[in-house]
Design an enzyme around this catalytic site. Structure first.
Site, PDB file in Angstrom:
ATOM      1  N   ASN A  38       0.842  -1.197   0.000  1.00  0.00           N
ATOM      2  CA  ASN A  38       0.000   0.000   0.000  1.00  0.00           C
ATOM      3  C   ASN A  38       0.876   1.245   0.000  1.00  0.00           C
ATOM      4  O   ASN A  38       1.966   1.271   0.598  1.00  0.00           O
ATOM      5  CB  ASN A  38      -1.021   0.005   1.157  1.00  0.00           C
ATOM      6  CG  ASN A  38      -0.435  -0.266   2.520  1.00  0.00           C
ATOM      7  OD1 ASN A  38       0.599  -0.893   2.657  1.00  0.00           O
ATOM      8  ND2 ASN A  38      -1.109   0.213   3.547  1.00  0.00           N
ATOM      9  N   GLU A  78       0.316   5.230   0.671  1.00  0.00           N
ATOM     10  CA  GLU A  78      -0.624   6.245   1.150  1.00  0.00           C
ATOM     11  C   GLU A  78      -0.218   7.638   0.688  1.00  0.00           C
ATOM     12  O   GLU A  78       0.835   7.834   0.077  1.00  0.00           O
ATOM     13  CB  GLU A  78      -0.736   6.155   2.682  1.00  0.00           C
ATOM     14  CG  GLU A  78      -1.265   4.791   3.111  1.00  0.00           C
ATOM     15  CD  GLU A  78      -1.527   4.669   4.598  1.00  0.00           C
ATOM     16  OE1 GLU A  78      -1.045   5.511   5.384  1.00  0.00           O
ATOM     17  OE2 GLU A  78      -2.224   3.698   4.969  1.00  0.00           O
ATOM     18  N   CYS A  89      -4.033   0.631  -2.517  1.00  0.00           N
ATOM     19  CA  CYS A  89      -3.869  -0.584  -1.713  1.00  0.00           C
ATOM     20  C   CYS A  89      -2.815  -1.513  -2.315  1.00  0.00           C
ATOM     21  O   CYS A  89      -2.489  -1.434  -3.508  1.00  0.00           O
ATOM     22  CB  CYS A  89      -5.182  -1.350  -1.652  1.00  0.00           C
ATOM     23  SG  CYS A  89      -6.483  -0.540  -0.745  1.00  0.00           S
ATOM     24  N   GLU A  98      -2.985  -4.664  -3.072  1.00  0.00           N
ATOM     25  CA  GLU A  98      -3.482  -5.542  -4.151  1.00  0.00           C
ATOM     26  C   GLU A  98      -3.449  -4.819  -5.491  1.00  0.00           C
ATOM     27  O   GLU A  98      -3.001  -5.358  -6.507  1.00  0.00           O
ATOM     28  CB  GLU A  98      -4.918  -5.987  -3.860  1.00  0.00           C
ATOM     29  CG  GLU A  98      -5.086  -6.793  -2.587  1.00  0.00           C
ATOM     30  CD  GLU A  98      -5.364  -5.935  -1.352  1.00  0.00           C
ATOM     31  OE1 GLU A  98      -4.790  -4.824  -1.232  1.00  0.00           O
ATOM     32  OE2 GLU A  98      -6.158  -6.387  -0.519  1.00  0.00           O
TER      33      GLU A  98
HETATM   34  N1  THU Z   1      -5.254  -1.619   2.558  1.00  0.00           N
HETATM   35  C1  THU Z   1      -4.652  -2.406   1.629  1.00  0.00           C
HETATM   36  O1  THU Z   1      -3.572  -2.095   1.124  1.00  0.00           O
HETATM   37  N2  THU Z   1      -5.277  -3.542   1.275  1.00  0.00           N
HETATM   38  C2  THU Z   1      -6.394  -4.030   1.864  1.00  0.00           C
HETATM   39  O2  THU Z   1      -6.834  -5.116   1.535  1.00  0.00           O
HETATM   40  C3  THU Z   1      -7.085  -3.248   2.892  1.00  0.00           C
HETATM   41  C4  THU Z   1      -6.543  -1.883   3.141  1.00  0.00           C
HETATM   42  C5  THU Z   1      -4.541  -0.417   3.006  1.00  0.00           C
HETATM   43  C6  THU Z   1      -5.098   0.905   2.574  1.00  0.00           C
HETATM   44  C7  THU Z   1      -4.544   1.818   3.642  1.00  0.00           C
HETATM   45  O3  THU Z   1      -3.230   2.197   3.286  1.00  0.00           O
HETATM   46  C8  THU Z   1      -4.468   0.953   4.881  1.00  0.00           C
HETATM   47  O4  THU Z   1      -4.538  -0.385   4.419  1.00  0.00           O
HETATM   48  C9  THU Z   1      -5.580   1.201   5.881  1.00  0.00           C
HETATM   49  O5  THU Z   1      -6.813   1.177   5.265  1.00  0.00           O
END
Ligand code: THU
Length: 137
Positions: free
Chosen positions: A47, A49, A58, A60
């Site tokens: 992920n 941000e 995210c 994935e």
């Molecule tokens: N996040 C992911 O990368 N994948 C997921 O399946 C759920 C959420 C990340 C997004 C954000 O950076 C952090 O987790 C909190 O939501």
């Protein structure tokens, strides 16, 4: 076709390593992902941000977009593995489910964590009745 036990082991290791590269200063919730293509290739993602929170990508989607950007022309996902360094397994968010479906309408989605808890389902179970490329054909 299902991944072999060796492929699953590799995917889990790759997803775990990728979580270590997460840029998650706001949520402090690192996530790693690894995708396996039907041609046997593996791509990793984490992920990423942003101070403008909604721009977060995210793990994935990072992995899938990395595969496309690497030149995968007819990308077909066999399996997506998600890793979080938590006690419970984390299911992909709605946006990621939609992106997984685009490239892997029959993909297996496996979430793992630091306990033995697992989520192990098909994308069809996570996103029933999905909108997809077939709707535009
Ligand atoms: N996040 C992911 O990368 N994948 C997921 O399946 C759920 C959420 C990340 C997004 C954000 O950076 C952090 O987790 C909190 O939501």
């Amino acid at each position: 076709m299902n991944p072999t036990p060796a492929q699953l082991k590799k995917l889990t290791a790759v997803a775990r390593q990728a979580a270590g590269r997460a840029y998650a200063p706001y949520s402090k919730f690192p996530v790693g992902a690894a995708v396996l293509t039907t041609t046997g290739k593996i791509y990793a993602g984490c992920n990423v941000e942003n101070a403008s929170y909604g721009l977060t990508n995210c793990a994935e989607r990072t992995a899938i977009f990395t595969a496309v950007a690497a030149g995968e022309k007819n990308l077909r996902l066999r399996c997506v593995v998600v890793y979080t360094p938590t006690a419970g397994a984390t299911a992909p968010c709605g946006a990621c489910r939609q992106v997984i479906y685009e490239f892997g309408p029959a993909a297996r989605v496996l979430s793992c964590c630091d306990s033995r808890e697992r989520i192990d389902v098909s994308i069809d179970a996570l996103l029933p009745g999905a909108f997809g490329p077939h709707d535009l054909a």
